[in-house]
Design a protein around this motif. Structure first.
Motif, PDB file in Angstrom:
ATOM      1  N   GLN A 182       0.840  -1.197   0.000  1.00 60.76           N
ATOM      2  CA  GLN A 182       0.000   0.000   0.000  1.00 60.76           C
ATOM      3  C   GLN A 182       0.875   1.247   0.000  1.00 60.76           C
ATOM      4  O   GLN A 182       0.610   2.183  -0.739  1.00 60.76           O
ATOM      5  CB  GLN A 182      -0.925  -0.006   1.212  1.00 60.76           C
ATOM      6  N   LEU A 230       2.232   1.868  -3.424  1.00 66.24           N
ATOM      7  CA  LEU A 230       1.225   2.415  -4.328  1.00 66.24           C
ATOM      8  C   LEU A 230       0.952   3.877  -4.019  1.00 66.24           C
ATOM      9  O   LEU A 230       0.768   4.681  -4.930  1.00 66.24           O
ATOM     10  CB  LEU A 230      -0.074   1.606  -4.244  1.00 66.24           C
ATOM     11  N   LEU A 241      -0.444   2.219 -12.987  1.00 67.92           N
ATOM     12  CA  LEU A 241      -1.854   2.067 -12.639  1.00 67.92           C
ATOM     13  C   LEU A 241      -2.460   1.054 -13.594  1.00 67.92           C
ATOM     14  O   LEU A 241      -2.111   1.018 -14.773  1.00 67.92           O
ATOM     15  CB  LEU A 241      -2.597   3.408 -12.749  1.00 67.92           C
ATOM     16  N   LYS A 242      -3.372   0.224 -13.070  1.00 69.72           N
ATOM     17  CA  LYS A 242      -3.960  -0.843 -13.875  1.00 69.72           C
ATOM     18  C   LYS A 242      -5.473  -0.766 -13.873  1.00 69.72           C
ATOM     19  O   LYS A 242      -6.079  -0.231 -12.945  1.00 69.72           O
ATOM     20  CB  LYS A 242      -3.556  -2.215 -13.326  1.00 69.72           C
ATOM     21  N   ASN A 243      -6.052  -1.344 -14.919  1.00 71.88           N
ATOM     22  CA  ASN A 243      -7.504  -1.507 -14.957  1.00 71.88           C
ATOM     23  C   ASN A 243      -7.962  -2.133 -13.649  1.00 71.88           C
ATOM     24  O   ASN A 243      -7.382  -3.119 -13.195  1.00 71.88           O
ATOM     25  CB  ASN A 243      -7.901  -2.446 -16.106  1.00 71.88           C
ATOM     26  N   ASP A 260      -7.905  -0.804 -10.652  1.00 74.52           N
ATOM     27  CA  ASP A 260      -7.378  -0.220  -9.420  1.00 74.52           C
ATOM     28  C   ASP A 260      -8.495   0.567  -8.750  1.00 74.52           C
ATOM     29  O   ASP A 260      -9.312   1.219  -9.413  1.00 74.52           O
ATOM     30  CB  ASP A 260      -6.186   0.699  -9.699  1.00 74.52           C
ATOM     31  N   LEU A 262      -9.719   3.566  -6.411  1.00 71.66           N
ATOM     32  CA  LEU A 262      -9.279   4.896  -6.004  1.00 71.66           C
ATOM     33  C   LEU A 262     -10.146   5.357  -4.835  1.00 71.66           C
ATOM     34  O   LEU A 262     -11.299   5.731  -5.018  1.00 71.66           O
ATOM     35  CB  LEU A 262      -9.384   5.869  -7.179  1.00 71.66           C
ATOM     36  N   VAL A 312      -4.591   4.730  -3.776  1.00 70.74           N
ATOM     37  CA  VAL A 312      -4.814   3.638  -4.728  1.00 70.74           C
ATOM     38  C   VAL A 312      -4.628   2.286  -4.041  1.00 70.74           C
ATOM     39  O   VAL A 312      -3.640   2.067  -3.351  1.00 70.74           O
ATOM     40  CB  VAL A 312      -3.831   3.729  -5.918  1.00 70.74           C
ATOM     41  N   TYR A 313      -5.610   1.428  -4.255  1.00 70.02           N
ATOM     42  CA  TYR A 313      -5.512   0.039  -3.808  1.00 70.02           C
ATOM     43  C   TYR A 313      -5.667  -0.861  -5.029  1.00 70.02           C
ATOM     44  O   TYR A 313      -6.336  -0.489  -5.996  1.00 70.02           O
ATOM     45  CB  TYR A 313      -6.621  -0.309  -2.805  1.00 70.02           C
ATOM     46  N   ARG A 314      -5.069  -2.032  -4.954  1.00 70.27           N
ATOM     47  CA  ARG A 314      -5.174  -3.005  -6.045  1.00 70.27           C
ATOM     48  C   ARG A 314      -5.640  -4.329  -5.463  1.00 70.27           C
ATOM     49  O   ARG A 314      -5.191  -4.742  -4.400  1.00 70.27           O
ATOM     50  CB  ARG A 314      -3.814  -3.172  -6.713  1.00 70.27           C
ATOM     51  N   GLN A 365      -8.175 -10.544  -9.331  1.00 70.37           N
ATOM     52  CA  GLN A 365      -8.089  -9.646 -10.477  1.00 70.37           C
ATOM     53  C   GLN A 365      -8.859 -10.141 -11.695  1.00 70.37           C
ATOM     54  O   GLN A 365      -9.233  -9.354 -12.554  1.00 70.37           O
ATOM     55  CB  GLN A 365      -6.625  -9.362 -10.813  1.00 70.37           C
TER      56      GLN A 365
END
Length: 127
Positions: free
Chosen positions: A7, A10, A28-30, A32, A34, A104-106, A112
């Motif tokens: 975290q 990011l 940044l990725k599809n 992600d 916010l 931003v968190y993933r 995914q």
């Protein structure tokens, strides 16, 4: 949610993003997520003051990032415009104007695979 050290990485990446024009270099990725920090005033501030359990994590808004051939967008619902697809740069400017930060968190890798379907669903709810 990511492990704390992930975290932090990011967040650092995202802070760099705020000072750069090109989000393509950020990683940044599809999908992600916010998260927008809670306002300290108004209704959001009042709710936060009575419900916040931790001083370091308080959010009152969330969007999901969608990257496509036309650019980078945030899918989110807002009192100002309902469910919308907003240009990422404009979304960030709006949050900064309100004195809010974006974290931003993933999703973890095992989750995914759900992102494409979530983006389709979010796009179907616009307007």
């Amino acid at each position: 949610m990511p492990e704390p050290d992930h975290q932090a990485k990011l967040q650092i990446i995202f802070l760099i993003f705020l000072n750069c024009k090109s989000s393509q270099t950020l990683g940044l990725k599809n999908g992600d997520l916010l998260f927008v920090t809670a306002k300290e005033s108004g209704l959001s501030g009042a709710i936060n003051n009575v419900t916040q359990k931790q001083k370091n994590a308080s959010f009152d808004h969330i969007g999901i990032l969608e990257k496509d051939k036309n650019g980078n967008f945030v899918l989110h619902a807002s009192p100002k415009g309902g469910s919308q697809k907003q240009n990422l740069d404009q979304f960030l400017k709006d949050q900064a104007k309100d004195g809010q930060k974006v974290v931003v968190y993933r999703l973890k890798p095992e989750f995914q695979k759900t992102i494409p379907e979530a983006l389709v669903k979010a796009n179907s709810m616009l307007g």
